[in-house]
Design a protein around this motif. Sequence first.
Motif, PDB file in Angstrom:
ATOM      1  N   TYR A  93      -0.224   0.413   1.333  1.00  0.00           N
ATOM      2  CA  TYR A  93       0.906   1.057   1.991  1.00  0.00           C
ATOM      3  C   TYR A  93       1.240   0.359   3.304  1.00  0.00           C
ATOM      4  O   TYR A  93       2.421   0.241   3.674  1.00  0.00           O
ATOM      5  CB  TYR A  93       0.603   2.532   2.264  1.00  0.00           C
TER       6      TYR A  93
ATOM      7  N   THR B 186       6.156   0.246  -2.800  1.00  0.00           N
ATOM      8  CA  THR B 186       5.576   1.492  -2.301  1.00  0.00           C
ATOM      9  C   THR B 186       5.614   2.572  -3.376  1.00  0.00           C
ATOM     10  O   THR B 186       4.650   3.325  -3.553  1.00  0.00           O
ATOM     11  CB  THR B 186       6.332   1.967  -1.043  1.00  0.00           C
TER      12      THR B 186
ATOM     13  N   VAL C   2       5.027  -0.662   3.304  1.00  0.00           N
ATOM     14  CA  VAL C   2       5.815   0.178   4.207  1.00  0.00           C
ATOM     15  C   VAL C   2       6.234  -0.645   5.423  1.00  0.00           C
ATOM     16  O   VAL C   2       7.360  -0.513   5.925  1.00  0.00           O
ATOM     17  CB  VAL C   2       5.021   1.430   4.626  1.00  0.00           C
TER      18      VAL C   2
ATOM     19  N   LYS D  53      -5.005   2.586  -0.656  1.00  0.00           N
ATOM     20  CA  LYS D  53      -4.122   3.050   0.422  1.00  0.00           C
ATOM     21  C   LYS D  53      -3.714   1.934   1.377  1.00  0.00           C
ATOM     22  O   LYS D  53      -2.642   1.988   1.981  1.00  0.00           O
ATOM     23  CB  LYS D  53      -4.811   4.177   1.203  1.00  0.00           C
TER      24      LYS D  53
ATOM     25  N   PHE E 173       2.330   4.392  -5.108  1.00  0.00           N
ATOM     26  CA  PHE E 173       2.195   5.853  -5.154  1.00  0.00           C
ATOM     27  C   PHE E 173       2.022   6.341  -6.588  1.00  0.00           C
ATOM     28  O   PHE E 173       1.146   7.168  -6.879  1.00  0.00           O
ATOM     29  CB  PHE E 173       3.431   6.501  -4.522  1.00  0.00           C
TER      30      PHE E 173
END
Length: 505
Positions: A266, A253, A270, A263, A257
């Motif tokens: 994630y 993660t 996550v 995206k 970033f």
Amino acid sequence: MQKRTLSFWEIWNMSFGFLGIQFGFALQNANTSRIFETLGADVDQIPILWIAAPVTGLVVQPIIGYFSDRTWNRLGRRRPYFLVGAILSSIALFIMPNSPTLWIAAGTLWIMDASINISMEPFRAFVGDNLPAKQRTMGFAMQSFFIGIGAVVGSLLPYVFSNWFNISNTAPEGVIPDSVKWSFYVGGIVFFLAVLWTVLKSKEYSPDELAAFEKRDKELARPVKETREDREKNIRTQLNSGIGMLVVGTVATWYIFENDLTKELYILFVGLMIAGFLFIFTSGLRKRNVKNGFTIIITDMLNMPDTMKQLAWVQFFSWFALFSMWIYTTAAVTGHVFGSSDPTSEGYNDAADWVPVMFTVYNGVAAAVAFLLPVMAQKTSNKVTHLLALCIGGISLISIYFLSSKAGLLLSMVGVGVAWASILSLPYAMLSGSLPSAKMGYYMGVFNFFIVIPQIVAATILGFLVKDIFWNEPVYALLIGGFSMIFSGLLTLRVKTNKRLNIDE
């Protein structure tokens, strides 16, 4: 005590609800992006809005499976969930095309997908509950038949209303066309009535009867944890697994970033962090001898039967192949096969219009061959049949690279349809024999992970590969998908289905 052999029409009745479920999914899959764009979504927003479907499946299906394993009332064990999910899904199907804003439509998609999952998840366990082992392949093949029929008819409904009944296919800016609205209305009605038919026309074994069946098979069972030492070792494994997932998820993660990567990644990492935390937290509870629904749900993910772990890899690579096809077929057909990449050109749109026809063909073929698979499996085995079907599907996907005609593309979809029918039935037939009756619903829900995870991986990894490795040529994604499907077929050979595991926790 043995389960009763059911007639063809009894299996038909218990599977008929899948026709309605697939109607709902087909309408959702074919029209949701159109609804989002009509309500003002930018093209780059659509993947994020669509992420509701896989995330909802990850969360809802194991929970519904866990509770349906423990339910018994006047309607039965699984049928209450069929009915509640059908009612909620039908309401959502009526609301979706009338959404006044983009975010209401996105929220409705979450509700609709959760509701469809409430109905769908127990259907897989329903076959395992009600059918003896020798009929389960037929039971899942029957579901494949209804999935194929529902996908074809549900996907074509807007076209039918527009061209056969002269219902408008256009509307003012920000308004959903009437052809789409009426398709969703009919879908909501069909969903409810089809599931209601199964609820009214099917019976279920009581918990006592299922316990008796389980007791009869006990000599084939192998407990996962037999001693205190085994339990302590299992808790340590859970803790170490959780730490590993948390570390990998956190590092990945941070890297996403820092490098401003896509995206959707994630969601994958996550989610891995959350799973790691839950494993660590649950191991702590188990050390203090806390046992409740939460600890059972999380711990049983660690203690999957061996057959399920082996099939997980088969599912991952076969569904990775499917998602590569669903994501990139339009771009591959328009650009590589017919040489047109201008969305405003007649050639591009003519080629793009052929893709729904191709997808209709593979769904129709899946419905047509669904009942041939059990016959072939009886003469060989589920493993051999699934291997052959996946190899046919993989070769068919690869063949698109070499094709240059519409007729050839339809022929390739015939092979994909054979694989699709097998993917929807044979893995579940192989899995159901390895699951304890008391946890059939839960593990069928967890098995959905290995459909969702490759969806997220395909949406992220394939984009990188096509852009940075394959010179923006989407057809190479189909080649990857084809080889992935063949590889999943080879992995089927290592699946062991002759043991029944009794998981204790």
